[in-house]
Design a protein around this motif. Sequence first.
Motif, PDB file in Angstrom:
ATOM      1  N   GLU A 127       1.361  -8.769   5.271  1.00  0.00           N
ATOM      2  CA  GLU A 127       2.585  -7.520   5.028  1.00  0.00           C
ATOM      3  C   GLU A 127       2.050  -7.072   6.384  1.00  0.00           C
ATOM      4  O   GLU A 127       1.841  -7.808   7.379  1.00  0.00           O
ATOM      5  N   ARG A 140      -4.941 -11.246   8.370  1.00  0.00           N
ATOM      6  CA  ARG A 140      -5.329 -10.039   7.529  1.00  0.00           C
ATOM      7  C   ARG A 140      -7.535 -10.402   6.621  1.00  0.00           C
ATOM      8  O   ARG A 140      -7.077 -11.438   6.489  1.00  0.00           O
ATOM      9  N   THR A 176       3.744   4.326   3.289  1.00  0.00           N
ATOM     10  CA  THR A 176       3.857   5.659   2.697  1.00  0.00           C
ATOM     11  C   THR A 176       4.334   6.183   3.569  1.00  0.00           C
ATOM     12  O   THR A 176       4.952   7.402   3.408  1.00  0.00           O
ATOM     13  N   HIS A 202      -2.551   7.535  -5.964  1.00  0.00           N
ATOM     14  CA  HIS A 202      -2.770   7.271  -4.840  1.00  0.00           C
ATOM     15  C   HIS A 202      -4.574   8.014  -4.842  1.00  0.00           C
ATOM     16  O   HIS A 202      -5.456   6.951  -4.377  1.00  0.00           O
ATOM     17  N   LYS A 251      -9.069   0.191   0.769  1.00  0.00           N
ATOM     18  CA  LYS A 251      -8.137   0.721   1.653  1.00  0.00           C
ATOM     19  C   LYS A 251      -9.259   1.789   2.325  1.00  0.00           C
ATOM     20  O   LYS A 251      -9.435   2.837   2.361  1.00  0.00           O
ATOM     21  N   SER A 287       0.706  -4.203   9.551  1.00  0.00           N
ATOM     22  CA  SER A 287      -0.401  -3.190   9.800  1.00  0.00           C
ATOM     23  C   SER A 287      -0.484  -1.986   8.817  1.00  0.00           C
ATOM     24  O   SER A 287      -1.282  -1.954   8.800  1.00  0.00           O
ATOM     25  N   GLY A 288       0.745  -1.132   8.391  1.00  0.00           N
ATOM     26  CA  GLY A 288       0.410  -0.232   7.495  1.00  0.00           C
ATOM     27  C   GLY A 288       1.735  -0.394   6.193  1.00  0.00           C
ATOM     28  O   GLY A 288       1.547   0.602   6.040  1.00  0.00           O
ATOM     29  N   ASP A 289       1.835  -1.632   6.124  1.00  0.00           N
ATOM     30  CA  ASP A 289       3.030  -1.131   5.264  1.00  0.00           C
ATOM     31  C   ASP A 289       3.301  -3.268   4.005  1.00  0.00           C
ATOM     32  O   ASP A 289       2.740  -4.003   5.244  1.00  0.00           O
ATOM     33  N   ASN A 290       3.942  -2.969   3.323  1.00  0.00           N
ATOM     34  CA  ASN A 290       3.540  -3.811   2.629  1.00  0.00           C
ATOM     35  C   ASN A 290       5.360  -4.668   2.578  1.00  0.00           C
ATOM     36  O   ASN A 290       6.226  -4.445   3.112  1.00  0.00           O
ATOM     37  N   THR A 298       7.806  -1.474   3.045  1.00  0.00           N
ATOM     38  CA  THR A 298       7.357  -0.437   2.437  1.00  0.00           C
ATOM     39  C   THR A 298       5.879   0.409   2.348  1.00  0.00           C
ATOM     40  O   THR A 298       4.806  -0.559   2.725  1.00  0.00           O
ATOM     41  N   LEU A 357      -2.659  -4.624   0.894  1.00  0.00           N
ATOM     42  CA  LEU A 357      -2.875  -3.475  -0.039  1.00  0.00           C
ATOM     43  C   LEU A 357      -2.152  -3.477  -1.051  1.00  0.00           C
ATOM     44  O   LEU A 357      -0.910  -3.494  -1.017  1.00  0.00           O
ATOM     45  N   GLY A 411       0.467  -1.715  -2.973  1.00  0.00           N
ATOM     46  CA  GLY A 411       0.845  -0.237  -2.052  1.00  0.00           C
ATOM     47  C   GLY A 411       1.520   0.135  -3.271  1.00  0.00           C
ATOM     48  O   GLY A 411       2.377  -0.076  -3.942  1.00  0.00           O
ATOM     49  N   ILE A 412       1.607   1.190  -3.131  1.00  0.00           N
ATOM     50  CA  ILE A 412       2.101   2.633  -3.861  1.00  0.00           C
ATOM     51  C   ILE A 412       3.943   2.570  -3.868  1.00  0.00           C
ATOM     52  O   ILE A 412       5.009   2.722  -4.823  1.00  0.00           O
ATOM     53  N   THR A 413       3.664   2.665  -2.569  1.00  0.00           N
ATOM     54  CA  THR A 413       5.727   2.082  -2.177  1.00  0.00           C
ATOM     55  C   THR A 413       6.195   0.379  -2.307  1.00  0.00           C
ATOM     56  O   THR A 413       7.325   0.877  -3.030  1.00  0.00           O
ATOM     57  N   ARG A 414       4.936   0.276  -2.461  1.00  0.00           N
ATOM     58  CA  ARG A 414       5.393  -1.854  -2.513  1.00  0.00           C
ATOM     59  C   ARG A 414       6.070  -1.581  -4.864  1.00  0.00           C
ATOM     60  O   ARG A 414       7.059  -2.065  -5.065  1.00  0.00           O
ATOM     61  N   ARG A 469      -5.823   4.954  -6.584  1.00  0.00           N
ATOM     62  CA  ARG A 469      -6.445   3.663  -5.437  1.00  0.00           C
ATOM     63  C   ARG A 469      -7.549   4.250  -4.809  1.00  0.00           C
ATOM     64  O   ARG A 469      -8.425   3.739  -3.706  1.00  0.00           O
TER      65      ARG A 469
HETATM   66  N1  PLP Z   1      -0.165  -1.729   3.724  1.00  0.00           N
HETATM   67  C1  PLP Z   1      -1.249  -1.230   5.036  1.00  0.00           C
HETATM   68  C2  PLP Z   1      -2.022  -2.601   5.321  1.00  0.00           C
HETATM   69  C3  PLP Z   1      -1.804  -0.267   4.455  1.00  0.00           C
HETATM   70  O1  PLP Z   1      -2.431   0.721   5.568  1.00  0.00           O
HETATM   71  C4  PLP Z   1       0.030   0.601   3.544  1.00  0.00           C
HETATM   72  C5  PLP Z   1      -0.699   1.851   3.552  1.00  0.00           C
HETATM   73  O2  PLP Z   1      -0.546   2.623   2.666  1.00  0.00           O
HETATM   74  C6  PLP Z   1       0.212   0.074   3.060  1.00  0.00           C
HETATM   75  C7  PLP Z   1       0.377  -1.256   2.770  1.00  0.00           C
HETATM   76  C8  PLP Z   1       1.117   0.919   2.102  1.00  0.00           C
HETATM   77  O3  PLP Z   1       1.181   1.454   0.728  1.00  0.00           O
HETATM   78  P1  PLP Z   1       1.396   2.838   0.263  1.00  0.00           P
HETATM   79  O4  PLP Z   1       2.858   1.548  -0.170  1.00  0.00           O
HETATM   80  O5  PLP Z   1       0.441   3.131  -0.622  1.00  0.00           O
HETATM   81  O6  PLP Z   1       1.347   3.052   1.458  1.00  0.00           O
END
Ligand code: PLP
Length: 286
Positions: A182, A138, A245, A47, A149, A184-187, A243, A205, A207-210, A50
């Motif tokens: 993706e 996007r 965080t 994190h 980010k 709005s806040g996840d992959n 996926t 993005l 993603g780290i969870t990705r 990034r």
């Molecule tokens: N895509 C977007 C637009 C995000 O805001 C996030 C959240 O951080 C993610 C994907 C997932 O990324 P991460 O798994 O690093 O949280």
Amino acid sequence: MQIYIDGKYYPKEEAKVSVFDHGFLYGDGVFEGIRAYSGRIFRLDEHLDRLYDSAKTIDLKASITKDEMAKAIIETCKKNNLKDAYIRPIISRGVGDLGLDPRKCAKSSVFIIATEWGAMYGDLYEKGLKAITVSVRRNPAEALPPNVKSLNYLNNIMAKIEANYKGGDEAIFFDTNGYVCEGSGDNIFVIKNGVIITPPTLNNLRGITRMVALEIANSLGITVLERNMGYYDLYSADEVFVTGTAAEIAPITWIDGRDIGTGKPGPITRQCMEQFKIVVQKEGTP
Ligand code: PLP
């Protein structure tokens, strides 16, 4: 709640940002979302990498080093006595004047908010989320790369608004070429005939969870393909999951009025969700 602002701690009610901070005036800054599980911060180094790469890309010099940021994040969690937490470090361009020229901002500002956090989607991990493919696009890689980010999350918010009024729990973005990006806040991941497919990270993005999901798929011996996808791949998928965080691994069982697969979280998604729980408890920065 004690909030970190530029090296000092303030109670929530007194944690204030100047109206001349360019993070507020122009969304000029970067941020992260990080989790702690059972008192251990998950993938902190990734994190921080990034966060500082995002800052570098927008030519923003953080007023503290990566190591100092790591220490401040750990200290903020300790000060707030947090075990299962969501942590939000922010670096903004800092205080300037009403002009957008960043040279007017003498020093970047650093904020860390950390709060207790549980499962974001509650019973939807069992039922599955409804997703809406949204008309807002996007931001393309040749403009502000989605890998940054940044504090500019307006198109993600527009996507969320569209999903909300159309009755979805999450939005699915496409890029201007018609490729799936993706949420709005996840992959996003699609499963078809036992193979996991996810878009390459140019239009979303990284993603780290990705990454964690890819590691899990690998450990389970499931083939993963990184390739572009369109509507067809989503609607005809056996399973879909996202996926993040905040979201962790969450099943999507309905997209634009169509059931995905059986309309229930599928077996591969469930396996990945179970493994994810094990991984987050096993590792971390104490
Ligand atoms: N895509 C977007 C637009 C995000 O805001 C996030 C959240 O951080 C993610 C994907 C997932 O990324 P991460 O798994 O690093 O949280």
